[in-house]
Design an enzyme around this catalytic site. Structure first.
Site, PDB file in Angstrom:
ATOM      1  N   ALA A  64       0.869  -1.180   0.000  1.00 38.60           N
ATOM      2  CA  ALA A  64       0.000   0.000   0.000  1.00 38.60           C
ATOM      3  C   ALA A  64       0.904   1.227   0.000  1.00 38.60           C
ATOM      4  O   ALA A  64       2.087   1.138   0.359  1.00 38.60           O
ATOM      5  CB  ALA A  64      -0.887  -0.026   1.235  1.00 38.60           C
ATOM      6  N   GLY A 109       0.711  -5.099   0.779  1.00 40.15           N
ATOM      7  CA  GLY A 109      -0.398  -5.187  -0.169  1.00 40.15           C
ATOM      8  C   GLY A 109      -0.010  -5.864  -1.483  1.00 40.15           C
ATOM      9  O   GLY A 109      -0.874  -6.402  -2.176  1.00 40.15           O
ATOM     10  N   GLU A 112      -0.306  -9.453  -0.770  1.00 37.57           N
ATOM     11  CA  GLU A 112      -1.747  -9.702  -0.608  1.00 37.57           C
ATOM     12  C   GLU A 112      -2.450  -9.749  -1.962  1.00 37.57           C
ATOM     13  O   GLU A 112      -3.353 -10.558  -2.178  1.00 37.57           O
ATOM     14  CB  GLU A 112      -2.344  -8.626   0.308  1.00 37.57           C
ATOM     15  CG  GLU A 112      -1.862  -8.801   1.751  1.00 37.57           C
ATOM     16  CD  GLU A 112      -2.162  -7.621   2.662  1.00 37.57           C
ATOM     17  OE1 GLU A 112      -1.909  -6.464   2.235  1.00 37.57           O
ATOM     18  OE2 GLU A 112      -2.642  -7.831   3.782  1.00 37.57           O
ATOM     19  N   GLU A 132       4.197  -5.193   7.622  1.00 35.62           N
ATOM     20  CA  GLU A 132       3.309  -4.225   8.292  1.00 35.62           C
ATOM     21  C   GLU A 132       3.617  -4.019   9.767  1.00 35.62           C
ATOM     22  O   GLU A 132       3.535  -2.899  10.270  1.00 35.62           O
ATOM     23  CB  GLU A 132       1.842  -4.649   8.131  1.00 35.62           C
ATOM     24  CG  GLU A 132       1.278  -4.421   6.740  1.00 35.62           C
ATOM     25  CD  GLU A 132       1.470  -5.604   5.818  1.00 35.62           C
ATOM     26  OE1 GLU A 132       2.313  -6.481   6.107  1.00 35.62           O
ATOM     27  OE2 GLU A 132       0.783  -5.657   4.782  1.00 35.62           O
TER      28      GLU A 132
HETATM   29  N1  CO8 Z   1       4.602   3.267  -0.441  1.00 31.82           N
HETATM   30  C1  CO8 Z   1       5.006   4.455  -0.894  1.00 31.82           C
HETATM   31  N2  CO8 Z   1       6.182   4.641  -1.520  1.00 31.82           N
HETATM   32  C2  CO8 Z   1       6.969   3.574  -1.680  1.00 31.82           C
HETATM   33  C3  CO8 Z   1       6.622   2.303  -1.221  1.00 31.82           C
HETATM   34  C4  CO8 Z   1       5.353   2.153  -0.580  1.00 31.82           C
HETATM   35  N3  CO8 Z   1       4.900   0.986  -0.155  1.00 31.82           N
HETATM   36  N4  CO8 Z   1       7.607   1.438  -1.520  1.00 31.82           N
HETATM   37  C5  CO8 Z   1       8.551   2.151  -2.135  1.00 31.82           C
HETATM   38  N5  CO8 Z   1       8.191   3.444  -2.242  1.00 31.82           N
HETATM   39  C6  CO8 Z   1       8.937   4.548  -2.845  1.00 31.82           C
HETATM   40  C7  CO8 Z   1      10.095   4.997  -1.955  1.00 31.82           C
HETATM   41  O1  CO8 Z   1       9.632   5.887  -0.973  1.00 31.82           O
HETATM   42  C8  CO8 Z   1      11.003   5.634  -2.979  1.00 31.82           C
HETATM   43  O2  CO8 Z   1      10.502   6.914  -3.278  1.00 31.82           O
HETATM   44  P1  CO8 Z   1      11.530   8.146  -3.541  1.00 31.82           P
HETATM   45  O3  CO8 Z   1      12.311   7.735  -4.757  1.00 31.82           O
HETATM   46  O4  CO8 Z   1      10.623   9.298  -3.770  1.00 31.82           O
HETATM   47  O5  CO8 Z   1      12.380   8.249  -2.326  1.00 31.82           O
HETATM   48  C9  CO8 Z   1      10.814   4.782  -4.221  1.00 31.82           C
HETATM   49  O6  CO8 Z   1       9.577   4.084  -4.034  1.00 31.82           O
HETATM   50  C10 CO8 Z   1      11.894   3.729  -4.390  1.00 31.82           C
HETATM   51  O7  CO8 Z   1      12.003   3.014  -3.191  1.00 31.82           O
HETATM   52  P2  CO8 Z   1      13.370   2.803  -2.393  1.00 31.82           P
HETATM   53  O8  CO8 Z   1      14.300   3.938  -2.659  1.00 31.82           O
HETATM   54  O9  CO8 Z   1      13.027   2.515  -0.975  1.00 31.82           O
HETATM   55  O10 CO8 Z   1      13.935   1.516  -3.138  1.00 31.82           O
HETATM   56  P3  CO8 Z   1      14.898   0.410  -2.524  1.00 31.82           P
HETATM   57  O11 CO8 Z   1      15.298  -0.447  -3.664  1.00 31.82           O
HETATM   58  O12 CO8 Z   1      15.956   1.016  -1.695  1.00 31.82           O
HETATM   59  O13 CO8 Z   1      13.955  -0.434  -1.535  1.00 31.82           O
HETATM   60  C11 CO8 Z   1      11.938  -1.624  -0.889  1.00 31.82           C
HETATM   61  C12 CO8 Z   1      12.884  -1.176  -2.050  1.00 31.82           C
HETATM   62  C13 CO8 Z   1      12.671  -2.632   0.004  1.00 31.82           C
HETATM   63  C14 CO8 Z   1      10.732  -2.278  -1.534  1.00 31.82           C
HETATM   64  C15 CO8 Z   1      11.536  -0.385  -0.059  1.00 31.82           C
HETATM   65  O14 CO8 Z   1      11.067   0.613  -0.939  1.00 31.82           O
HETATM   66  C16 CO8 Z   1      10.447  -0.672   0.930  1.00 31.82           C
HETATM   67  O15 CO8 Z   1      10.714  -1.240   1.974  1.00 31.82           O
HETATM   68  N6  CO8 Z   1       9.211  -0.254   0.609  1.00 31.82           N
HETATM   69  C17 CO8 Z   1       8.076  -0.399   1.522  1.00 31.82           C
HETATM   70  C18 CO8 Z   1       7.598  -1.819   1.577  1.00 31.82           C
HETATM   71  C19 CO8 Z   1       6.479  -1.953   2.584  1.00 31.82           C
HETATM   72  O16 CO8 Z   1       6.656  -1.742   3.758  1.00 31.82           O
HETATM   73  N7  CO8 Z   1       5.303  -2.352   2.097  1.00 31.82           N
HETATM   74  C20 CO8 Z   1       4.142  -2.579   2.932  1.00 31.82           C
HETATM   75  C21 CO8 Z   1       3.332  -1.343   3.049  1.00 31.82           C
HETATM   76  S1  CO8 Z   1       2.006  -1.525   4.177  1.00 31.82           S
HETATM   77  C22 CO8 Z   1       0.843  -2.394   3.350  1.00 31.82           C
HETATM   78  O17 CO8 Z   1       1.020  -2.767   2.231  1.00 31.82           O
HETATM   79  C23 CO8 Z   1      -0.450  -2.646   4.056  1.00 31.82           C
HETATM   80  C24 CO8 Z   1      -1.534  -3.110   3.082  1.00 31.82           C
HETATM   81  C25 CO8 Z   1      -2.912  -2.954   3.640  1.00 31.82           C
HETATM   82  C26 CO8 Z   1      -3.274  -1.546   3.955  1.00 31.82           C
HETATM   83  C27 CO8 Z   1      -4.660  -1.401   4.469  1.00 31.82           C
HETATM   84  C28 CO8 Z   1      -4.688  -0.272   5.458  1.00 31.82           C
HETATM   85  C29 CO8 Z   1      -5.970  -0.041   6.008  1.00 31.82           C
END
Ligand code: CO8
Length: 258
Positions: A64, A109, A112, A132
């Site tokens: 998400a 997500g 999921e 999460e």
């Molecule tokens: N949301 C928003 N932005 C994201 C996300 C995300 N999930 N994942 C990556 N991005 C963005 C980064 O912020 C970054 O943006 P910017 O270039 O502007 O700084 C860009 O994408 C590239 O990402 P990274 O620089 O972090 O790339 P890396 O190769 O270093 O890392 C990862 C890749 C490991 C995937 C890392 O980006 C990461 O950990 N991302 C988040 C993963 C995560 O935690 N996902 C779970 C989110 S929670 C969820 O999904 C809950 C679902 C249900 C929700 C229901 C709620 C009610």
């Protein structure tokens, strides 16, 4: 649609999530486009199989959209969760087989979404996880429910409580994915599988999907009753009539599927 590409190759439709600035994270805008694409393929009588994948070489869906989610209050979070769940449930219950082609990060997500598909194929660079709890939340698009049904419950708990990602080979080992391919071969493999399924009677494939999914919700007796219904209903289809006639008489011309 701005964030989703929808393509068709014969009887196979491919939905590609395309939000490159955030590794294909599911913002509300992305979810809206995904919903439109899912509704379109679900209503398309000529689509017999569906592939869902992410754009680019690095990510299927990185979860998400954390930036959008961060400031939500309880009510807004419930609304967002319900919206994602509605779309994922439609993928899970639509009368067409859906293959997830997981080409990189499938986190939160993203995992999921993959789990709401019928079959998961992964590239060798795929990374799976439910991170999460590290963000102070539970999985919110069905992760606690689907992961615990797809892999052994203790493994699901380890992945969810630990919030640690796993690689494609581990995902294969625990049965989260059916197969792992070199990155450049993933889409061909997904298309080959989809086309193989699409060669069969679509109504029979849809009936099998309903029987498996609904059957898993109840007892064995209830499941068998569902199968009897679905199986006998197939005898009202031309696919059954011609499928069996064609098997018995190879000189007959094979008709188009219903
Ligand atoms: N949301 C928003 N932005 C994201 C996300 C995300 N999930 N994942 C990556 N991005 C963005 C980064 O912020 C970054 O943006 P910017 O270039 O502007 O700084 C860009 O994408 C590239 O990402 P990274 O620089 O972090 O790339 P890396 O190769 O270093 O890392 C990862 C890749 C490991 C995937 C890392 O980006 C990461 O950990 N991302 C988040 C993963 C995560 O935690 N996902 C779970 C989110 S929670 C969820 O999904 C809950 C679902 C249900 C929700 C229901 C709620 C009610």
């Amino acid at each position: 649609m701005e964030y989703v590409l929808l393509e068709k190759d014969g009887n196979v439709s491919t939905i590609t999530i395309n939000n490159p600035k955030a590794l294909n994270a599911l913002s509300t805008a992305v979810l809206k486009d995904l919903e439109e694409a899912v509704n379109t393929v679900a209503a398309d009588d000529d689509t017999y199989a569906v592939i869902i994948t992410g754009a680019g070489p690095k990510s299927f869906v990185a979860g998400a959209d954390i930036a959008e989610m961060k400031d939500k209050n309880q009510e807004e979070a419930a609304e967002y969760g319900a919206y994602g769940n509605k779309i994922f449930r439609q993928i899970e219950t639509m009368d067409k087989p859906v293959i997830a082609a997981i080409n990189g990060f499938a986190l939160g997500g993203g995992n999921e979404l993959a789990m709401s598909c019928d079959i998961r194929l992964a590239a060798d660079n795929a990374v799976f996880g439910q991170p999460e709890v590290g963000l102070g939340i539970t999985p919110g698009f069905g992760g606690t429910q689907r992961l615990a049904r797809i892999v052994p419950v203790g493994i699901a708990k380890e992945i969810i409580y630990g919030g640690r990602n796993i690689k494609a080979d581990k995902a294969l080992q625990i049965g989260l994915v059916n197969a792992v391919y070199p990155q450049e071969e993933l889409m061909n493999a997904a298309m080959k599988l989809a086309k193989g399924i699409a060669k069969n009677a679509p109504k029979a494939v849809a009936a099998s999907k309903r029987a498996i999914n609904k059957g898993l919700e109840g007892t064995m007796d209830e499941g068998i009753a569902i199968e009897v219904d679905e199986f006998s209903n197939c005898f009202n289809t031309e696919d059954q009539t011609y499928g069996m006639e064609y098997f018995l008489d190879k000189n007959k011309e094979k008709p188009a599927k219903q």
